[in-house]
Design an enzyme around this catalytic site. Structure first.
Site, PDB file in Angstrom:
ATOM      1  CG  ASP A 108      -1.749   1.227   1.401  1.00 32.09           C
ATOM      2  OD1 ASP A 108      -2.371   1.634   0.401  1.00 32.09           O
ATOM      3  OD2 ASP A 108      -1.812   1.817   2.506  1.00 32.09           O
ATOM      4  CB  SER A 109       0.187   4.807  -0.468  1.00 30.86           C
ATOM      5  OG  SER A 109      -0.891   4.881   0.453  1.00 30.86           O
ATOM      6  CE1 TYR A 117       2.474   5.287  -3.576  1.00 36.87           C
ATOM      7  CE2 TYR A 117       1.017   3.451  -4.064  1.00 36.87           C
ATOM      8  CZ  TYR A 117       2.286   3.938  -3.827  1.00 36.87           C
ATOM      9  OH  TYR A 117       3.356   3.077  -3.847  1.00 36.87           O
ATOM     10  N   GLY A 118      -3.000   9.155  -3.331  1.00 43.33           N
ATOM     11  CA  GLY A 118      -4.257   9.745  -3.811  1.00 43.33           C
ATOM     12  C   GLY A 118      -4.082  11.048  -4.576  1.00 43.33           C
ATOM     13  CB  CYS A 143      -3.330   0.532  -2.245  1.00 43.46           C
ATOM     14  SG  CYS A 143      -3.345   2.282  -2.660  1.00 43.46           S
ATOM     15  CG  ASN A 144      -9.699   0.995  -2.559  1.00 39.18           C
ATOM     16  OD1 ASN A 144     -10.642   0.342  -2.967  1.00 39.18           O
ATOM     17  ND2 ASN A 144      -9.320   0.968  -1.295  1.00 39.18           N
ATOM     18  CB  THR A 145      -4.969   5.134  -4.810  1.00 31.45           C
ATOM     19  OG1 THR A 145      -5.857   5.550  -3.774  1.00 31.45           O
ATOM     20  CG2 THR A 145      -4.656   6.299  -5.706  1.00 31.45           C
ATOM     21  CD  GLU A 167       0.787   6.322   6.148  1.00 31.20           C
ATOM     22  OE1 GLU A 167       1.984   6.206   6.447  1.00 31.20           O
ATOM     23  OE2 GLU A 167       0.097   5.376   5.715  1.00 31.20           O
ATOM     24  CB  CYS A 191      -9.151   5.033   1.085  1.00 36.08           C
ATOM     25  SG  CYS A 191      -7.456   5.284   1.642  1.00 36.08           S
ATOM     26  CB  THR A 192      -6.650  -0.021   2.386  1.00 31.91           C
ATOM     27  OG1 THR A 192      -5.514   0.729   1.929  1.00 31.91           O
ATOM     28  CG2 THR A 192      -7.182  -0.873   1.265  1.00 31.91           C
ATOM     29  CG  HIS A 193      -4.575   4.931   4.786  1.00 30.68           C
ATOM     30  ND1 HIS A 193      -4.133   4.529   3.548  1.00 30.68           N
ATOM     31  CD2 HIS A 193      -3.456   5.284   5.478  1.00 30.68           C
ATOM     32  CE1 HIS A 193      -2.814   4.644   3.494  1.00 30.68           C
ATOM     33  NE2 HIS A 193      -2.378   5.095   4.652  1.00 30.68           N
TER      34      HIS A 193
END
Ligand code: DGL
Length: 263
Positions: free
Chosen positions: A10-11, A42-43, A73-75, A152, A184-186
């Site tokens: 992921d980012s 990344y978004g 990560c969706n992005t 983050e 979004c996975t976050h």
């Protein structure tokens, strides 16, 4: 059967919400996790940049012996999954996208909200997803710039995080939205806060469990499932490794060493 590990990336730390689901469903699988925190978010980056990073990380994970990849990560999925599948046609690769299909099936008000990154919402892949599954419902998209940075930094419950979420969610509720997609996975990490901000009748939909199920299907199809016990998960970050070491107990209730990503 294969004892080789599954690689996830992921980012940043968001993909740990997917790792948690993979562990719950496939406890015998050994896992590798890369957080590209040196390049988060990344978004707000270009698809070309994300494709380049995804290629480098995929190569790294394959070099570490990964038998399958999960774009947690969706992005990154929107920007890079097609390219990776073309490069590695034999490799099981699981991507993810906002859960529009289940949300469209679940809504009673006919109004669905999508919280996701600007990159995901602007992608052709997301437009195709809406065309395919959302023709009978109204979908309101809401980019959330700044939210990934808060997560983050471990500011899951901070006043600014609440304020941002409140500002995005209120207008969706005013429009009658009863189903909210965490695209979004976050975002699963701020689900408890979000839950406090929306009425109980609003469903929150996330994709982590579906990704784990899909990984299981792909591994089974190729006879690649591991027999336990799993090795300890190995972590890498392209950002501040100590920051990630501090985040792991908070996000996964785990203490582990995080290595510096060499790519
Ligand atoms: N976690 C990511 C996603 O699922 C991306 C967040 C970001 O770096 O902007 O979209």
């Amino acid at each position: 059967m294969s004892q080789a590990p599954v690689g996830l990336f992921d980012s940043g730390v968001g993909g740990l919400s997917v790792l948690r689901e993979v562990r719950a469903r496939l406890p015998d699988e050994s896992l590798l996790y890369v957080a590209d925190s040196g390049h988060v978010p990344y978004g707000e980056k270009s698809p070309e940049f994300i494709r380049e990073r995804s290629q480098k990380i995929a190569e790294f994970l394959l070099g570490q012996g990964a038998k399958a990849l999960v774009l947690a990560c969706n992005t990154a999925t929107a920007a890079a999954v097609a390219d990776l599948r073309e490069r590695y046609p034999e490799l099981p690769i699981v991507g993810m996208e906002p859960a529009v299909k289940p949300a469209a099936a679940a809504t009673r008000s006919g109004v669905v909200g999508v919280l996701a990154t600007t990159g995901t919402l602007k992608s052709a892949k997301f437009a195709a997803l809406l065309d395919r599954f959302a023709s009978d419902v109204r979908v309101i998209t809401q980019p959330c710039p700044g939210l990934v940075e808060q997560i983050e930094a471990g500011e899951l419950d901070a006043p600014l995080t609440r304020e941002l979420l409140h500002g995005w969610v209120e207008p969706l509720l005013a429009e009658g939205c009863d189903t909210l997609i965490l695209g979004c996975t976050h975002y699963p990490f701020i689900e408890p806060v979000l839950r406090e901000l929306v009425p109980e009748s609003v469903s929150l939909v996330d994709t982590g469990a579906a990704v784990a199920r899909h990984l299981q299907v792909l591994l089974d199809k190729r006879g690649l499932r591991a027999v336990g016990p799993a090795a300890a998960t190995r972590y890498w970050s392209s950002g501040d490794v100590q920051e990630m070491e501090r985040a792991l107990p908070k996000l996964l209730s785990e203490l582990a060493e995080v290595r510096s990503l060499p790519v």
